[in-house]
Design a protein around this motif. Sequence first.
Motif, PDB file in Angstrom:
ATOM      1  N   UNK A 175       0.835  -1.210   0.000  1.00  0.00           N
ATOM      2  CA  UNK A 175       0.000   0.000   0.000  1.00  0.00           C
ATOM      3  C   UNK A 175       0.865   1.253   0.000  1.00  0.00           C
ATOM      4  N   UNK A 176       1.851   1.235   0.867  1.00  0.00           N
ATOM      5  CA  UNK A 176       2.708   2.410   1.009  1.00  0.00           C
ATOM      6  C   UNK A 176       3.508   2.683  -0.268  1.00  0.00           C
ATOM      7  N   UNK A 177       3.917   1.590  -0.928  1.00  0.00           N
ATOM      8  CA  UNK A 177       4.721   1.728  -2.145  1.00  0.00           C
ATOM      9  C   UNK A 177       3.939   2.446  -3.248  1.00  0.00           C
ATOM     10  N   UNK A 178       2.625   2.241  -3.299  1.00  0.00           N
ATOM     11  CA  UNK A 178       1.834   2.744  -4.425  1.00  0.00           C
ATOM     12  C   UNK A 178       0.960   3.942  -4.077  1.00  0.00           C
ATOM     13  N   UNK A 179       0.960   4.370  -2.801  1.00  0.00           N
ATOM     14  CA  UNK A 179      -0.118   5.289  -2.452  1.00  0.00           C
ATOM     15  C   UNK A 179      -0.010   6.669  -3.087  1.00  0.00           C
ATOM     16  N   UNK A 180       1.139   7.049  -3.582  1.00  0.00           N
ATOM     17  CA  UNK A 180       1.230   8.332  -4.288  1.00  0.00           C
ATOM     18  C   UNK A 180       1.299   8.168  -5.804  1.00  0.00           C
ATOM     19  N   UNK A 181       1.129   6.943  -6.284  1.00  0.00           N
ATOM     20  CA  UNK A 181       1.220   6.713  -7.733  1.00  0.00           C
ATOM     21  C   UNK A 181      -0.012   7.300  -8.436  1.00  0.00           C
ATOM     22  N   UNK A 182       0.202   7.954  -9.572  1.00  0.00           N
ATOM     23  CA  UNK A 182      -0.954   8.582 -10.241  1.00  0.00           C
ATOM     24  C   UNK A 182      -1.971   7.589 -10.796  1.00  0.00           C
ATOM     25  N   UNK A 183      -1.556   6.365 -11.079  1.00  0.00           N
ATOM     26  CA  UNK A 183      -2.481   5.407 -11.697  1.00  0.00           C
ATOM     27  C   UNK A 183      -2.879   4.265 -10.768  1.00  0.00           C
ATOM     28  N   UNK A 184      -1.958   3.833  -9.941  1.00  0.00           N
ATOM     29  CA  UNK A 184      -2.156   2.599  -9.179  1.00  0.00           C
ATOM     30  C   UNK A 184      -2.492   2.879  -7.721  1.00  0.00           C
ATOM     31  N   UNK A 185      -3.370   2.096  -7.158  1.00  0.00           N
ATOM     32  CA  UNK A 185      -3.678   2.177  -5.741  1.00  0.00           C
ATOM     33  C   UNK A 185      -4.031   0.800  -5.220  1.00  0.00           C
ATOM     34  N   UNK A 186      -4.427   0.721  -3.981  1.00  0.00           N
ATOM     35  CA  UNK A 186      -4.686  -0.589  -3.375  1.00  0.00           C
ATOM     36  C   UNK A 186      -6.067  -0.640  -2.715  1.00  0.00           C
ATOM     37  N   UNK A 187      -6.522  -1.860  -2.532  1.00  0.00           N
ATOM     38  CA  UNK A 187      -7.727  -2.117  -1.739  1.00  0.00           C
ATOM     39  C   UNK A 187      -7.391  -3.234  -0.754  1.00  0.00           C
ATOM     40  N   UNK A 188      -8.253  -3.436   0.211  1.00  0.00           N
ATOM     41  CA  UNK A 188      -8.156  -4.616   1.062  1.00  0.00           C
ATOM     42  C   UNK A 188      -8.989  -5.701   0.384  1.00  0.00           C
ATOM     43  N   UNK A 189      -8.385  -6.860   0.159  1.00  0.00           N
ATOM     44  CA  UNK A 189      -9.112  -7.868  -0.624  1.00  0.00           C
ATOM     45  C   UNK A 189      -9.038  -9.268  -0.028  1.00  0.00           C
ATOM     46  N   UNK A 190      -9.679  -9.459   1.119  1.00  0.00           N
ATOM     47  CA  UNK A 190      -9.818 -10.831   1.591  1.00  0.00           C
ATOM     48  C   UNK A 190     -10.754 -11.539   0.608  1.00  0.00           C
ATOM     49  N   UNK A 191     -10.564 -12.822   0.389  1.00  0.00           N
ATOM     50  CA  UNK A 191     -11.284 -13.496  -0.694  1.00  0.00           C
ATOM     51  C   UNK A 191     -12.798 -13.418  -0.529  1.00  0.00           C
ATOM     52  N   UNK A 192     -13.294 -13.836   0.639  1.00  0.00           N
ATOM     53  CA  UNK A 192     -14.742 -13.842   0.868  1.00  0.00           C
ATOM     54  C   UNK A 192     -14.990 -13.920   2.370  1.00  0.00           C
ATOM     55  N   UNK A 193     -16.227 -13.714   2.813  1.00  0.00           N
ATOM     56  CA  UNK A 193     -16.487 -13.710   4.261  1.00  0.00           C
ATOM     57  C   UNK A 193     -16.201 -15.043   4.930  1.00  0.00           C
ATOM     58  N   UNK A 194     -16.223 -16.130   4.168  1.00  0.00           N
ATOM     59  CA  UNK A 194     -16.091 -17.456   4.762  1.00  0.00           C
ATOM     60  C   UNK A 194     -14.890 -17.590   5.696  1.00  0.00           C
ATOM     61  N   UNK A 195     -13.759 -17.018   5.265  1.00  0.00           N
ATOM     62  CA  UNK A 195     -12.527 -17.243   6.019  1.00  0.00           C
ATOM     63  C   UNK A 195     -12.314 -16.232   7.149  1.00  0.00           C
ATOM     64  N   UNK A 196     -13.278 -15.349   7.364  1.00  0.00           N
ATOM     65  CA  UNK A 196     -13.048 -14.252   8.312  1.00  0.00           C
ATOM     66  C   UNK A 196     -13.770 -14.460   9.644  1.00  0.00           C
ATOM     67  N   UNK A 197     -13.022 -14.421  10.728  1.00  0.00           N
ATOM     68  CA  UNK A 197     -13.631 -14.414  12.061  1.00  0.00           C
ATOM     69  C   UNK A 197     -14.150 -13.008  12.343  1.00  0.00           C
ATOM     70  N   UNK A 198     -14.952 -12.891  13.394  1.00  0.00           N
ATOM     71  CA  UNK A 198     -15.455 -11.572  13.781  1.00  0.00           C
ATOM     72  C   UNK A 198     -14.308 -10.608  14.070  1.00  0.00           C
ATOM     73  N   UNK A 199     -13.279 -11.111  14.760  1.00  0.00           N
ATOM     74  CA  UNK A 199     -12.149 -10.237  15.103  1.00  0.00           C
ATOM     75  C   UNK A 199     -11.437  -9.748  13.842  1.00  0.00           C
ATOM     76  N   UNK A 200     -11.251 -10.658  12.883  1.00  0.00           N
ATOM     77  CA  UNK A 200     -10.595 -10.258  11.634  1.00  0.00           C
ATOM     78  C   UNK A 200     -11.435  -9.234  10.888  1.00  0.00           C
TER      79      UNK A 200
END
Lengths: 437, 437
Positions: A175-200
């Motif tokens: 994220x930090x590497x790309x955050x000032x890039x004019x074209x590229x940025x990042x998202x948070x992309x966990x695959x799907x809710x299945x693998x996520x606990x409440x804490x996560x």
Amino acid sequence: MDGQRQILHGRWVLPMVPDTGALPDHAVIVEGGRIRDVLPSLQVSQRYPDGTVEQLHAHVLMPGLVNCHTHAAMSLFRGLADDLALQKWLEQRIWPAEQRHVSERFVADGARLACAEMLRNGITCFNDMYYYPDATATVAAEVGLRCRVGLRVLPGQRALHLEPEDSLEGGLRIHDRWRRHPLVGTTLAPHSPRSLSGALMRTLGRLSRDYDLRLHMHVHETGEEVADYMGLHGVSPLQRMHRQGLVGPRLIAVHAIHLELADRRLLAEAGAHVVHCPRSNLKLGNGLAAVAELLRLGVNVALGTDGAASNNNLDLFGEMRMAALLAKAVGNDPTALPASAALRMATINGARALGLADDIGSLEAGKWADIIAVDVGGIAAHPHFDIVSQLVYATGANQVTDVWIAGRRLLEKRQFLTVDQQAVAAAVDNWQTRVPT
Amino acid sequence: MDGQRQILHGRWVLPMVPDTGALPDHAVIVEGGRIRDVLPSLQVSQRYPDGTVEQLHAHVLMPGLVNCHTHAAMSLFRGLADDLALQKWLEQRIWPAEQRHVSERFVADGARLACAEMLRNGITCFNDMYYYPDATATVAAEVGLRCRVGLRVLPGQRALHLEPEDSLEGGLRIHDRWRRHPLVGTTLAPHSPRSLSGALMRTLGRLSRDYDLRLHMHVHETGEEVADYMGLHGVSPLQRMHRQGLVGPRLIAVHAIHLELADRRLLAEAGAHVVHCPRSNLKLGNGLAAVAELLRLGVNVALGTDGAASNNNLDLFGEMRMAALLAKAVGNDPTALPASAALRMATINGARALGLADDIGSLEAGKWADIIAVDVGGIAAHPHFDIVSQLVYATGANQVTDVWIAGRRLLEKRQFLTVDQQAVAAAVDNWQTRVPT
């Protein structure tokens, strides 16, 4: 070149915002990579006497298309395993192939193939989710395509071999590497809710807010997945995500097929975004999303191609047409999802989903000049009763002739200016010999 | 040229019959307009030392596509009236436009536009139903396209101004004019069962048998139409047609969406043919045909584009893909209607429906050389794991580069050899200014 003024004359200009329809004989003025003005061609010489002039007399100039859900590198698996049941497709073909072959090099080569295809199909921005996001980001930046890559901040069920960057800290370094890039940025992309606990989920929610990051997830793609989740948690994935604070304007909910009315209302009230991937949904037999209903409730619905292994190409003209046609069948209503709505999904709605509505998605003064030229001079595009209709119901992506991103021309008369097509094909052929069919 | 030997080398040859899949590095030998042989390229020089050689090293050579349901001249109404309810579309837009504008000249100009588009999309044979069939036949013969035109032997509900040829005798005169033509033939084409009394049905059945003519009809297209008919006659249209002897191997039943199990079984047992028009069915909100089920019962199902006013183009690659994708959603089964089945529908099944299975629909020795070359060398066609899959799920009609009909080349590297493209566009533009939107 970017500092200079470019004057693009089109037979039509379709700005998308404001909602004027196609404006005949208009021009787009580009300065410093951004759109300065949209005006009738006849007024250009008086108001903008200087600049590089491009005449596109048989073309529609319109915003570049925004592809809100991709697994770009999977283009290397195009046609590897078709006409199979979802679990067999995943478990016997796709996952083993990924396990054996996916590497940083694989992702770079696959992303380059995908970027080339998308560029030629008039896609100027894509939202990716796959292994080695940094490799995809690097390729997109090289080619000059706008993109968001999904950080694999939490190892899902399908971690290959745990890479250092498949962690919270690793993801944030990308994220930090790309955050000032004019074209590229990042998202948070966990695959799907299945693998996520409440804490996560709560951690993701906090990160999303703290770093102002979109949360890009598959949700409610199959009926089985939703039923299983409800059996386990007593509520639907979306409802549980909601309880943990994940359903809001930063959520990009991909597929969203199997929804109860409460889920649909939740998405609408929370201001979340849905990405509809009609051809992938059909091909994998995952069901028919009630898109017209979501739009009616006020949900912002964008379009995605999904990966080429389940589509099998990256073509939003095809998706627009499919979305418009399918909605009519789903609603038993030929007036559902008219052509103009399909075009919005592929442009301004996509920009909104990615949080880029101030920058792209329409031809408005001040936005980046992400522009495509679509040739409607050919015989199969005649007559010209309704250009908007033509673009959705009778236009192939092959009619895209020219593409500019931030004012930089990347495709000229269907020739790549930033991609070595022979090298891409050679790399793909090399992978093909290594992946057993 | 037709008398000479032509040797077409392809990177792949897909003969369709026998069901070998795509044969790498094969050639098709053409003599006297017919296919003489299909063999490995390496064996050609020994067995066929002389002939005009064409190298298509990035291409698939396959049978020309058979479009089993068109209203060719309606291409002039492309985009005139989209996103409307069926009755409004017909009664307020299409019928008035036809009433005002359709003439022999209109049909000739529209058919020429349609023939050009079909040719460039790899369609080598079409089955038409519209006013002034003789005008459509004349244009197809001029262009060099194979076709069947429907005789309006009985004035339907939508007679414009009763032409002399909209009668039994007039229709049979047209039949007689074309019956020895190498490319053009006729069918009996009453619009739909609605306008037919029992006596008229019996007359049609007799004519169909006496003259060995296909019976080309819209059947069971909308749920309402079937319900109304049952209210009036106590049986479904197909059941009543059956009682009058019309349901047999000469019946081409178009759409066939709203069918009871008894109707489906009837079609299978009688050896009747169904034409599936998936994009038209979706666009008009007419419902989803159970095609995989019909195929399972043994019905010969072919593909059609329908007219460009409800599609909006004449592209069987698009229809193949749509048919394959849609069947998966209808059956909730991603293995339904695999790519190979979609290709059969667009080729050999179409030939069977038209009674031309001995002449076209596959690359077999003795059949007419109706052949298309599809370029799969482009970046979006890589990798090449499965060519059959590629053709259905990732190929655009724009990849058709060359077309031969009865061995005569009509399209060369996407350039028309028998159509004056500028003249066609000019005629279309002229009609566009006269048809009010």
